[in-house]
Design a protein around this motif. Sequence first.
Motif, PDB file in Angstrom:
ATOM      1  N   GLN A 159     -24.096  91.035  49.138  1.00  0.00           N
ATOM      2  CA  GLN A 159     -23.099  91.792  48.202  1.00  0.00           C
ATOM      3  C   GLN A 159     -23.322  93.316  48.269  1.00  0.00           C
ATOM      4  O   GLN A 159     -22.378  94.003  48.011  1.00  0.00           O
ATOM      5  CB  GLN A 159     -23.698  91.306  46.763  1.00  0.00           C
ATOM      6  N   LYS A 187     -21.046  94.436  50.763  1.00  0.00           N
ATOM      7  CA  LYS A 187     -19.754  94.517  50.333  1.00  0.00           C
ATOM      8  C   LYS A 187     -19.571  95.653  49.448  1.00  0.00           C
ATOM      9  O   LYS A 187     -18.609  96.365  49.750  1.00  0.00           O
ATOM     10  CB  LYS A 187     -19.675  93.072  49.768  1.00  0.00           C
ATOM     11  N   ALA A 188     -20.424  95.869  48.495  1.00  0.00           N
ATOM     12  CA  ALA A 188     -20.266  97.034  47.524  1.00  0.00           C
ATOM     13  C   ALA A 188     -20.042  98.244  48.458  1.00  0.00           C
ATOM     14  O   ALA A 188     -19.084  99.197  48.369  1.00  0.00           O
ATOM     15  CB  ALA A 188     -21.457  97.088  46.580  1.00  0.00           C
ATOM     16  N   ALA A 189     -20.854  98.611  49.345  1.00  0.00           N
ATOM     17  CA  ALA A 189     -21.035  99.654  50.182  1.00  0.00           C
ATOM     18  C   ALA A 189     -19.577  99.962  50.885  1.00  0.00           C
ATOM     19  O   ALA A 189     -19.109 101.040  51.186  1.00  0.00           O
ATOM     20  CB  ALA A 189     -22.173  99.895  51.249  1.00  0.00           C
ATOM     21  N   PHE A 223     -16.776  98.488  50.182  1.00  0.00           N
ATOM     22  CA  PHE A 223     -15.511  98.735  49.386  1.00  0.00           C
ATOM     23  C   PHE A 223     -15.695 100.096  48.292  1.00  0.00           C
ATOM     24  O   PHE A 223     -14.709  99.928  47.306  1.00  0.00           O
ATOM     25  CB  PHE A 223     -15.362  97.410  48.581  1.00  0.00           C
ATOM     26  N   HIS A 224     -16.695 100.816  48.442  1.00  0.00           N
ATOM     27  CA  HIS A 224     -17.077 101.581  47.475  1.00  0.00           C
ATOM     28  C   HIS A 224     -15.997 102.815  47.281  1.00  0.00           C
ATOM     29  O   HIS A 224     -15.513 103.163  46.173  1.00  0.00           O
ATOM     30  CB  HIS A 224     -18.299 102.551  47.817  1.00  0.00           C
ATOM     31  N   PRO A 270     -13.232 100.490  44.065  1.00  0.00           N
ATOM     32  CA  PRO A 270     -14.295 100.367  43.414  1.00  0.00           C
ATOM     33  C   PRO A 270     -14.296  99.120  42.389  1.00  0.00           C
ATOM     34  O   PRO A 270     -15.692  98.790  42.084  1.00  0.00           O
ATOM     35  CB  PRO A 270     -13.979 101.628  42.360  1.00  0.00           C
ATOM     36  N   THR A 274     -13.759  95.877  43.389  1.00  0.00           N
ATOM     37  CA  THR A 274     -14.286  94.973  44.085  1.00  0.00           C
ATOM     38  C   THR A 274     -16.112  95.425  44.488  1.00  0.00           C
ATOM     39  O   THR A 274     -16.945  94.386  44.463  1.00  0.00           O
ATOM     40  CB  THR A 274     -13.795  94.842  45.512  1.00  0.00           C
ATOM     41  N   ALA A 275     -16.086  96.661  44.710  1.00  0.00           N
ATOM     42  CA  ALA A 275     -17.466  97.143  44.851  1.00  0.00           C
ATOM     43  C   ALA A 275     -18.610  96.733  43.482  1.00  0.00           C
ATOM     44  O   ALA A 275     -19.590  96.450  43.739  1.00  0.00           O
ATOM     45  CB  ALA A 275     -17.543  98.693  45.237  1.00  0.00           C
ATOM     46  N   LYS A 276     -17.817  97.075  42.395  1.00  0.00           N
ATOM     47  CA  LYS A 276     -18.545  96.877  41.031  1.00  0.00           C
ATOM     48  C   LYS A 276     -19.013  95.479  40.991  1.00  0.00           C
ATOM     49  O   LYS A 276     -20.144  95.135  40.487  1.00  0.00           O
ATOM     50  CB  LYS A 276     -17.786  97.470  40.035  1.00  0.00           C
TER      51      LYS A 276
END
Length: 362
Positions: free
Chosen positions: A200, A203-205, A207-208, A212, A214-216
């Motif tokens: 996760q 994934k956050a990195a 889509f950062h 944003p 999706t990253a959150k």
Amino acid sequence: MRTSRPAFWVSPVLCAAVLVAGVHAAVAGLGTTRLPLLVGGLVVLVALDFAELRRYPVRTPRTVAVALLASRAVLYVGIAFVDGSGLARLLLLLLPFTAFFAFGQTVAIGLGVACLAVAVVSTPDWYAHVEKVSDLVMFTVGLVIAIAMAAVAVRERDGRIRLEESHRAVAELAAEAERARVARDLHDDLGHHLTAVVVQLEKAAAFHDHDPATAKTAVLDAQRSARRALNDVRESVRSLRSFHLLAALGELAGDDVALVVSGSPDGHDTGALHALYRAAQEGITNARRHAAATRITVEVELGADRARLTVADDGRGMGAAAEGFGLLGMRERVALAGGRVDLAGTASGTTLTVTIPAPGAA
């Protein structure tokens, strides 16, 4: 050497009988009884008995045990000498009886023969009087009974010691098994949840910058996985509680694992259900961490004769990689439940199958 703690009541009872007989002889004028010396000797003997009782089961050095036995012999002979009733001679029975506990059967029998010899020598013209012969016969019978009682008490004592040692050994084995179980559970729980956290966060990195939202969401999912890891660690340290396989598998699968369950967990041991859950956890973790799988399927069949778990993925397979601690722990857990593990890997994916017979199944 061990003290004479078993059957400790024998000596005080005989001392009480000798005291009553000695007082009666002194009052009735039977024989020559030196009552103060008789009472003093009996008090010293009883004090010695209780001193040994307080020390039990502390081992006594051999030299001390010999000194105690010699002191008893002197007391027995001295009390018999000042007792006009003649009953104090029975205290000699305690000599082989006490020696049995400290020195064993051979020494006890030897002392018994010596006590009989002393009784014969101290009874002049015994062969010419039926009463004296009868007394010596009864004394011999008393020696045999005293040695037999000591042998029974020693066997009971040794059996109790062996039982205590066996209990300690079982407790140590149980503790070792529990440590192994906790180690496996910690590995399985932490490995599964930390893998989810890493996925996760990656994934956050990724889509950062361009997504944003999706990253959150990925960060929140990682946070939930971390909390689950902490809760599972706490549960692993505590004793096993009530376990519900279907609910646990549903939480484990989440949204990205296809779960198919048939049958009922009723009739299957909790240990077997735990083993199935841990195998599913290990299979899903390996598929996510090592196989880069895009599809993971978990099938559970809970039949009347067996429980079977199948975890299949479409990843790159195991290849020639060696099995790690997680698979080793899973095999151990399944083996303890009486089942087997089959692992098949190809270039198109890996299939893990765990089969555990139901209780009473042929």
